[in-house]
Write a protein that holds these residues in place. Sequence first.
Motif, PDB file in Angstrom:
ATOM      1  N   VAL A  17     -32.781  19.727  30.857  1.00  0.00           N
ATOM      2  CA  VAL A  17     -31.997  20.027  32.057  1.00  0.00           C
ATOM      3  C   VAL A  17     -31.751  21.521  32.163  1.00  0.00           C
ATOM      4  CG1 VAL A  17     -29.737  19.666  33.145  1.00  0.00           C
ATOM      5  CG2 VAL A  17     -30.930  17.742  32.088  1.00  0.00           C
ATOM      6  N   MET A  18     -31.457  22.161  31.021  1.00  0.00           N
ATOM      7  CA  MET A  18     -31.266  23.606  30.970  1.00  0.00           C
ATOM      8  C   MET A  18     -32.106  24.182  29.833  1.00  0.00           C
ATOM      9  SD  MET A  18     -27.096  23.759  31.445  1.00  0.00           S
ATOM     10  CE  MET A  18     -26.924  25.418  32.094  1.00  0.00           C
ATOM     11  N   THR A  19     -32.483  25.455  29.976  1.00  0.00           N
ATOM     12  CA  THR A  19     -33.196  26.174  28.923  1.00  0.00           C
ATOM     13  C   THR A  19     -32.354  27.366  28.493  1.00  0.00           C
ATOM     14  OG1 THR A  19     -35.351  25.541  29.821  1.00  0.00           O
ATOM     15  CG2 THR A  19     -35.301  27.422  28.323  1.00  0.00           C
ATOM     16  N   TYR A  20     -32.174  27.499  27.175  1.00  0.00           N
ATOM     17  CA  TYR A  20     -31.436  28.645  26.634  1.00  0.00           C
ATOM     18  C   TYR A  20     -32.397  29.477  25.803  1.00  0.00           C
ATOM     19  CZ  TYR A  20     -28.220  31.399  23.809  1.00  0.00           C
ATOM     20  OH  TYR A  20     -27.569  32.441  23.175  1.00  0.00           O
ATOM     21  N   ASN A  21     -32.575  30.747  26.195  1.00  0.00           N
ATOM     22  CA  ASN A  21     -33.453  31.654  25.476  1.00  0.00           C
ATOM     23  C   ASN A  21     -32.659  32.281  24.334  1.00  0.00           C
ATOM     24  OD1 ASN A  21     -34.939  34.062  24.664  1.00  0.00           O
ATOM     25  ND2 ASN A  21     -36.216  33.707  26.475  1.00  0.00           N
ATOM     26  N   THR A  22     -32.989  31.907  23.103  1.00  0.00           N
ATOM     27  CA  THR A  22     -32.223  32.376  21.953  1.00  0.00           C
ATOM     28  C   THR A  22     -32.430  33.857  21.670  1.00  0.00           C
ATOM     29  OG1 THR A  22     -34.024  31.667  20.485  1.00  0.00           O
ATOM     30  CG2 THR A  22     -32.223  30.098  20.863  1.00  0.00           C
ATOM     31  N   GLU A  23     -33.486  34.467  22.247  1.00  0.00           N
ATOM     32  CA  GLU A  23     -33.744  35.887  22.030  1.00  0.00           C
ATOM     33  C   GLU A  23     -33.027  36.761  23.046  1.00  0.00           C
ATOM     34  OE1 GLU A  23     -37.965  36.229  22.098  1.00  0.00           O
ATOM     35  OE2 GLU A  23     -38.256  35.067  20.240  1.00  0.00           O
ATOM     36  N   THR A  24     -33.020  36.333  24.310  1.00  0.00           N
ATOM     37  CA  THR A  24     -32.424  37.156  25.368  1.00  0.00           C
ATOM     38  C   THR A  24     -31.038  36.690  25.785  1.00  0.00           C
ATOM     39  OG1 THR A  24     -33.354  35.844  27.183  1.00  0.00           O
ATOM     40  CG2 THR A  24     -34.749  37.589  26.250  1.00  0.00           C
ATOM     41  N   GLY A  25     -30.705  35.449  25.440  1.00  0.00           N
ATOM     42  CA  GLY A  25     -29.431  34.891  25.883  1.00  0.00           C
ATOM     43  C   GLY A  25     -29.458  34.352  27.298  1.00  0.00           C
ATOM     44  N   ALA A  26     -30.630  34.386  27.931  1.00  0.00           N
ATOM     45  CA  ALA A  26     -30.736  33.916  29.314  1.00  0.00           C
ATOM     46  C   ALA A  26     -30.630  32.400  29.381  1.00  0.00           C
ATOM     47  CB  ALA A  26     -32.052  34.374  29.928  1.00  0.00           C
ATOM     48  N   LEU A  27     -29.976  31.936  30.425  1.00  0.00           N
ATOM     49  CA  LEU A  27     -29.796  30.503  30.652  1.00  0.00           C
ATOM     50  C   LEU A  27     -30.482  30.134  31.958  1.00  0.00           C
ATOM     51  CD1 LEU A  27     -28.161  28.122  29.312  1.00  0.00           C
ATOM     52  CD2 LEU A  27     -26.415  28.589  31.025  1.00  0.00           C
ATOM     53  N   THR A  28     -31.378  29.149  31.916  1.00  0.00           N
ATOM     54  CA  THR A  28     -32.127  28.730  33.095  1.00  0.00           C
ATOM     55  C   THR A  28     -31.762  27.301  33.451  1.00  0.00           C
ATOM     56  OG1 THR A  28     -33.985  30.141  32.451  1.00  0.00           O
ATOM     57  CG2 THR A  28     -34.431  28.428  34.082  1.00  0.00           C
ATOM     58  N   ARG A  29     -31.438  27.100  34.721  1.00  0.00           N
ATOM     59  CA  ARG A  29     -31.169  25.754  35.238  1.00  0.00           C
ATOM     60  C   ARG A  29     -32.463  25.237  35.852  1.00  0.00           C
ATOM     61  NH1 ARG A  29     -27.399  29.324  35.503  1.00  0.00           N
ATOM     62  NH2 ARG A  29     -25.256  28.834  34.845  1.00  0.00           N
TER      63      ARG A  29
END
Length: 470
Positions: free
Chosen positions: A378-390
């Motif tokens: 449902v969501m993606t969390y980029n552990t390197e950049t901290g970006a959160l994608t819906r």
Amino acid sequence: MRKLLPSLIAIVILSVPLCVMAEGTPVQIWLTTADQHHLLSQQSDLSFRDQQAASIDVVVDSTKTFQTMEGVGAAMTDASAILLQQKMPAALRQKVMAELFSRDNQGLGFDFTRITIGASDFSDAHYTLDDVPPNTSDETLQHFSMAPQSLYVMPALQQALTLNPSLKIMATPWSAPAWMKTNHHLYQGELNPVFYDAYAHYFLRTIESYQMHGVPIFSISVQNEPHFEPKDYPGMRFNPEDRARFIGRYLGPLFAQHKVTTKIWDWDHNWDQPESPLKVLSDPQAASYITGVAWHCYAGNASAQSIVHHQFPTKETWLTECSGGEWSPDWESSLPWLESNLIIDSIRHWSKGVLMWNLILDQHFGPHLGGCANCRAVMTYNTETGALTRNAEYYAFGHISKFVHRGAKRIASSDQTEGVNNVAFINEDGSIVIVLCNTSTTPHNVSVRSGTQRFAYQLPPKSVITAVWK
């Protein structure tokens, strides 16, 4: 003359509209488009008025009701819990959890989630809750331990429950402990009938342990995808005759003895094999303990749910797993497919609740160990950049979760036509909700009629709207 009177009365009654909608009644509209120009964006209000039908005219009848809705959501897998509890800063975790589970204006209001009893492919290690050395067994479950799930899954669920105390939690094993199986391995194999009683107590201990930590388990299925034996992550074949025997003679009676209220659901596998749950439900002893049938989306279509429902109408229907993935990366295909198949079709075919698979995954579609290497959450969390994608799943499910509340009933609405699909509900507060999805590549003029009044809207191609009125 007296003999004609009942007929005259009937004519008068039938001439009165089933639902009277006052002209000028406002309609709120939220829109998501596959080009992402609109993402659950509120549009200008419309209103009901006396007007001609559009080329697609959807009739809503709130006097004809079907199943009561319990909620939608996604699974709190080990992978999702690890990301939330270990990889994400506390402030962001609080924000993400509130966005997913709370029912304020900013939250999706997920009312339903699923956890794994032991590991799945979306775990960082393969385990069960009673692992012992090879060539040994533990029939009294002396080595049962919640430690593997207490580190990440338990606190994530506890936080979700503080945000939504009425959250319903389903629990499913991917495999029995290896010592209970015919092949003595977490991968493949079957449950050894010698250990049916021990396995029933394994479920009881799991439910009691979660309850002790303030996490009530609403329902269980006895096996995830029981007709599939994965080669590189936990799994187990559990044929219908064996499931019926296990539920009817062991698990059901044990739950009854201990006054366990957790519901037992059968199947938890794809739409293409309705004969499997039908066989289990044809066993009267097993059926007496089974309250519903759980379904997955990966083969067949949602009409299978109605096949089982019509033969066993007192048994509930639930869609408990489906995953998006990079096999369908573009929104133009994924958004309308998700909305039309998982939300609209499954609910029109009696689903009381709908679950996606992973709640949140990282930029590498994990953590995972074996199994699906490109499943999308449902969501993606980029552990390197901290970006959160819906992702598209977020918006497809948000179009129902934000507006259809637990206790709502599905109500009658016109069937799909010309690439436009719909499903409608009435909430307990009297508000009416309709979700419409345009699966085609062209816009469609749609009108929605309630009683003698209509509102009209042009649905963009590959789009979803939710309309709400009282």
